[in-house]
Design a protein around this motif. Structure first.
Motif, PDB file in Angstrom:
ATOM      1  N   GLU A   5       0.828  -1.203   0.000  1.00 27.44           N
ATOM      2  CA  GLU A   5       0.000   0.000   0.000  1.00 27.44           C
ATOM      3  C   GLU A   5       0.867   1.260   0.000  1.00 27.44           C
ATOM      4  OE1 GLU A   5      -3.293   0.458  -0.428  1.00 27.44           O
ATOM      5  OE2 GLU A   5      -3.236  -1.677  -0.901  1.00 27.44           O
ATOM      6  N   LEU A   6       1.989   1.225   0.688  1.00 28.71           N
ATOM      7  CA  LEU A   6       2.905   2.366   0.666  1.00 28.71           C
ATOM      8  C   LEU A   6       3.431   2.601  -0.743  1.00 28.71           C
ATOM      9  CD1 LEU A   6       5.013   1.796   3.923  1.00 28.71           C
ATOM     10  CD2 LEU A   6       3.364   3.635   3.509  1.00 28.71           C
ATOM     11  N   VAL A   7       3.777   1.510  -1.435  1.00 26.72           N
ATOM     12  CA  VAL A   7       4.284   1.633  -2.807  1.00 26.72           C
ATOM     13  C   VAL A   7       3.185   2.137  -3.739  1.00 26.72           C
ATOM     14  CG1 VAL A   7       5.240   0.381  -4.776  1.00 26.72           C
ATOM     15  CG2 VAL A   7       6.049  -0.139  -2.464  1.00 26.72           C
ATOM     16  N   LEU A   8       1.980   1.588  -3.611  1.00 31.19           N
ATOM     17  CA  LEU A   8       0.868   2.040  -4.451  1.00 31.19           C
ATOM     18  C   LEU A   8       0.572   3.526  -4.241  1.00 31.19           C
ATOM     19  CD1 LEU A   8      -1.616  -0.974  -4.201  1.00 31.19           C
ATOM     20  CD2 LEU A   8      -0.656  -0.026  -6.303  1.00 31.19           C
ATOM     21  N   GLN A   9       0.645   3.968  -3.006  1.00 31.45           N
ATOM     22  CA  GLN A   9       0.419   5.385  -2.717  1.00 31.45           C
ATOM     23  C   GLN A   9       1.483   6.238  -3.389  1.00 31.45           C
ATOM     24  OE1 GLN A   9       1.072   6.999   1.363  1.00 31.45           O
ATOM     25  NE2 GLN A   9      -1.061   7.666   1.213  1.00 31.45           N
ATOM     26  N   ALA A  10       2.726   5.786  -3.354  1.00 31.66           N
ATOM     27  CA  ALA A  10       3.808   6.530  -4.003  1.00 31.66           C
ATOM     28  C   ALA A  10       3.589   6.595  -5.509  1.00 31.66           C
ATOM     29  CB  ALA A  10       5.156   5.876  -3.690  1.00 31.66           C
ATOM     30  N   ILE A  11       3.101   5.505  -6.103  1.00 28.70           N
ATOM     31  CA  ILE A  11       2.810   5.487  -7.535  1.00 28.70           C
ATOM     32  C   ILE A  11       1.698   6.476  -7.859  1.00 28.70           C
ATOM     33  CG2 ILE A  11       1.911   4.086  -9.431  1.00 28.70           C
ATOM     34  CD1 ILE A  11       3.263   1.652  -8.092  1.00 28.70           C
ATOM     35  N   GLU A  12       0.630   6.433  -7.083  1.00 31.42           N
ATOM     36  CA  GLU A  12      -0.504   7.328  -7.318  1.00 31.42           C
ATOM     37  C   GLU A  12      -0.112   8.798  -7.185  1.00 31.42           C
ATOM     38  OE1 GLU A  12      -3.281   5.977  -4.444  1.00 31.42           O
ATOM     39  OE2 GLU A  12      -3.758   4.120  -5.504  1.00 31.42           O
ATOM     40  N   GLN A  13       0.826   9.081  -6.292  1.00 32.19           N
ATOM     41  CA  GLN A  13       1.260  10.460  -6.057  1.00 32.19           C
ATOM     42  C   GLN A  13       2.465  10.845  -6.902  1.00 32.19           C
ATOM     43  OE1 GLN A  13       1.889  10.572  -1.799  1.00 32.19           O
ATOM     44  NE2 GLN A  13      -0.301  10.468  -1.336  1.00 32.19           N
ATOM     45  N   ASP A  14       2.824   9.982  -7.857  1.00 28.16           N
ATOM     46  CA  ASP A  14       3.944  10.235  -8.758  1.00 28.16           C
ATOM     47  C   ASP A  14       5.234  10.495  -7.991  1.00 28.16           C
ATOM     48  OD1 ASP A  14       5.064  10.421 -11.276  1.00 28.16           O
ATOM     49  OD2 ASP A  14       4.718  12.583 -11.452  1.00 28.16           O
ATOM     50  N   ARG A  15       5.493   9.647  -6.997  1.00 26.98           N
ATOM     51  CA  ARG A  15       6.694   9.776  -6.179  1.00 26.98           C
ATOM     52  C   ARG A  15       7.575   8.532  -6.278  1.00 26.98           C
ATOM     53  NH1 ARG A  15       6.234   9.464  -1.268  1.00 26.98           N
ATOM     54  NH2 ARG A  15       4.063   8.798  -1.008  1.00 26.98           N
ATOM     55  N   VAL A  16       7.541   7.894  -7.442  1.00 32.27           N
ATOM     56  CA  VAL A  16       8.323   6.670  -7.610  1.00 32.27           C
ATOM     57  C   VAL A  16       9.814   6.931  -7.440  1.00 32.27           C
ATOM     58  CG1 VAL A  16       8.947   4.843  -9.238  1.00 32.27           C
ATOM     59  CG2 VAL A  16       6.583   5.620  -9.078  1.00 32.27           C
ATOM     60  N   GLY A  17      10.246   8.129  -7.823  1.00 32.84           N
ATOM     61  CA  GLY A  17      11.657   8.456  -7.659  1.00 32.84           C
ATOM     62  C   GLY A  17      12.072   8.616  -6.216  1.00 32.84           C
ATOM     63  N   ASP A  18      11.085   8.641  -5.320  1.00 37.76           N
ATOM     64  CA  ASP A  18      11.378   8.828  -3.893  1.00 37.76           C
ATOM     65  C   ASP A  18      11.106   7.570  -3.074  1.00 37.76           C
ATOM     66  OD1 ASP A  18      11.927  11.549  -4.426  1.00 37.76           O
ATOM     67  OD2 ASP A  18       9.790  12.041  -4.261  1.00 37.76           O
ATOM     68  N   LEU A  19      11.150   6.403  -3.714  1.00 38.76           N
ATOM     69  CA  LEU A  19      10.834   5.170  -2.993  1.00 38.76           C
ATOM     70  C   LEU A  19      11.762   4.919  -1.807  1.00 38.76           C
ATOM     71  CD1 LEU A  19       9.832   2.543  -5.721  1.00 38.76           C
ATOM     72  CD2 LEU A  19       8.372   3.845  -4.175  1.00 38.76           C
ATOM     73  N   ARG A  20      12.974   5.459  -1.858  1.00 36.42           N
ATOM     74  CA  ARG A  20      13.889   5.298  -0.730  1.00 36.42           C
ATOM     75  C   ARG A  20      13.281   5.871   0.557  1.00 36.42           C
ATOM     76  NH1 ARG A  20      19.726   4.409  -0.031  1.00 36.42           N
ATOM     77  NH2 ARG A  20      20.259   2.849  -1.597  1.00 36.42           N
ATOM     78  N   GLU A  21      12.392   6.854   0.397  1.00 33.95           N
ATOM     79  CA  GLU A  21      11.754   7.458   1.567  1.00 33.95           C
ATOM     80  C   GLU A  21      10.821   6.486   2.273  1.00 33.95           C
ATOM     81  OE1 GLU A  21       9.832  11.049   0.421  1.00 33.95           O
ATOM     82  OE2 GLU A  21      11.675  12.034  -0.258  1.00 33.95           O
ATOM     83  N   LEU A  22      10.457   5.396   1.586  1.00 32.29           N
ATOM     84  CA  LEU A  22       9.583   4.398   2.189  1.00 32.29           C
ATOM     85  C   LEU A  22      10.343   3.385   3.033  1.00 32.29           C
ATOM     86  CD1 LEU A  22       7.145   3.588  -0.760  1.00 32.29           C
ATOM     87  CD2 LEU A  22       6.927   5.323   1.025  1.00 32.29           C
ATOM     88  N   VAL A  23      11.669   3.413   2.937  1.00 31.19           N
ATOM     89  CA  VAL A  23      12.468   2.451   3.702  1.00 31.19           C
ATOM     90  C   VAL A  23      12.211   2.601   5.199  1.00 31.19           C
ATOM     91  CG1 VAL A  23      14.804   1.764   4.357  1.00 31.19           C
ATOM     92  CG2 VAL A  23      14.265   2.203   1.956  1.00 31.19           C
ATOM     93  N   ALA A  24      12.205   3.831   5.675  1.00 29.66           N
ATOM     94  CA  ALA A  24      12.035   4.066   7.114  1.00 29.66           C
ATOM     95  C   ALA A  24      10.672   3.594   7.622  1.00 29.66           C
ATOM     96  CB  ALA A  24      12.257   5.544   7.433  1.00 29.66           C
ATOM     97  N   PRO A  25       9.548   4.023   7.006  1.00 32.22           N
ATOM     98  CA  PRO A  25       8.262   3.536   7.515  1.00 32.22           C
ATOM     99  C   PRO A  25       8.070   2.032   7.329  1.00 32.22           C
ATOM    100  CG  PRO A  25       7.947   4.847   5.520  1.00 32.22           C
ATOM    101  CD  PRO A  25       9.360   5.054   5.953  1.00 32.22           C
ATOM    102  N   ALA A  26       8.571   1.478   6.223  1.00 29.77           N
ATOM    103  CA  ALA A  26       8.447   0.040   6.004  1.00 29.77           C
ATOM    104  C   ALA A  26       9.240  -0.732   7.052  1.00 29.77           C
ATOM    105  CB  ALA A  26       8.922  -0.326   4.605  1.00 29.77           C
ATOM    106  N   THR A  27      10.411  -0.238   7.372  1.00 27.08           N
ATOM    107  CA  THR A  27      11.246  -0.881   8.390  1.00 27.08           C
ATOM    108  C   THR A  27      10.581  -0.805   9.756  1.00 27.08           C
ATOM    109  OG1 THR A  27      13.281  -0.368   7.167  1.00 27.08           O
ATOM    110  CG2 THR A  27      13.500  -0.848   9.518  1.00 27.08           C
TER     111      THR A  27
END
Length: 209
Positions: free
Chosen positions: A175-197
């Motif tokens: 869901e975090l990845v899908l949200q990033a896709i919907e918000q056109d933030r695919v280039g910022d996926l590294r920012e999801l490392v912290a919340p996913a961890t």
């Protein structure tokens, strides 16, 4: 993620190993969908991109849906391979989780167009797409469960995840990845490392109680 289909993980049923044509068809599907979108992609587009005949396509797949599912499963399993290679048994489990999440997000960010296709278009295939998504998520959840449950971290008791909680973790990350896709933030996926961890650590710590 174009590179993810250079070494397909899904075997050719007739030979027990991926054939050159099978690999080219997956690449052809990836390129065609990136250019036109899945709905407008035809088998003619796929075979043209793959530089093979229509007959060759039907030797491997019955429909373009089947081909997309094969691409999805192949790319996803190679993503899982990247996660597996990031785990270091010498490190505490919570450190391993961060390393694995970093490897996973970096893998997904390789090709934003195909990433969107695999995460979004697969959901539009109906029951076959949902079944493929469930299989892939199950494999990832099982890997996370085994990796964490078998980890030791010095004086800290080993973490524990049930199969249900492992699937919950996978769903949250998706869901975090899908949200990033919907918000056109695919280039910022590294920012999801912290919340996913934090999600994995929190669920594992709670499950250990």
């Amino acid at each position: 993620m174009t590179a993810t289909i250079d070494k397909p993980a899904t075997p050719d049923a007739a030979e027990g190993a991926p054939s050159e044509h099978y690999t080219r068809l997956l690449q052809g599907m990836a390129h065609a969908v990136a250019a036109k979108g899945y709905a407008d992609t035809t088998i003619a587009d796929i075979v043209r991109e793959a530089a093979v005949s229509r007959r060759t396509f039907y030797e491997h797949f019955s429909t373009k849906t089947e081909c997309l599912i094969a691409l999805y499963e192949t790319a996803s399993r190679l993503g899982l391979q990247a996660v597996s290679e990031a785990f270091d048994p010498a490190q505490p489990w919570h450190t391993q989780v961060e390393q694995a999440m970093t490897a996973y997000m970096d893998y997904l960010a390789q090709d934003p167009v195909l990433l969107r296709t695999l995460f979004v278009e697969i959901l539009g295939l109906g029951l076959p797409g949902l079944a493929a998504r469930r299989r892939v998520n199950g494999e990832i959840a099982n890997f996370i469960q085994v990796a964490i449950n078998s980890s030791e971290s010095g004086e800290t008791p080993a973490a524990h995840l049930s199969s249900q909680m492992a699937m919950t973790v996978v769903g949250g990350i998706n869901e975090l990845v899908l949200q990033a896709i919907e918000q056109d933030r695919v280039g910022d996926l590294r920012e999801l490392v912290a919340p996913a961890t934090r999600l994995v650590r929190a669920v594992a710590a709670d499950s250990r109680r």
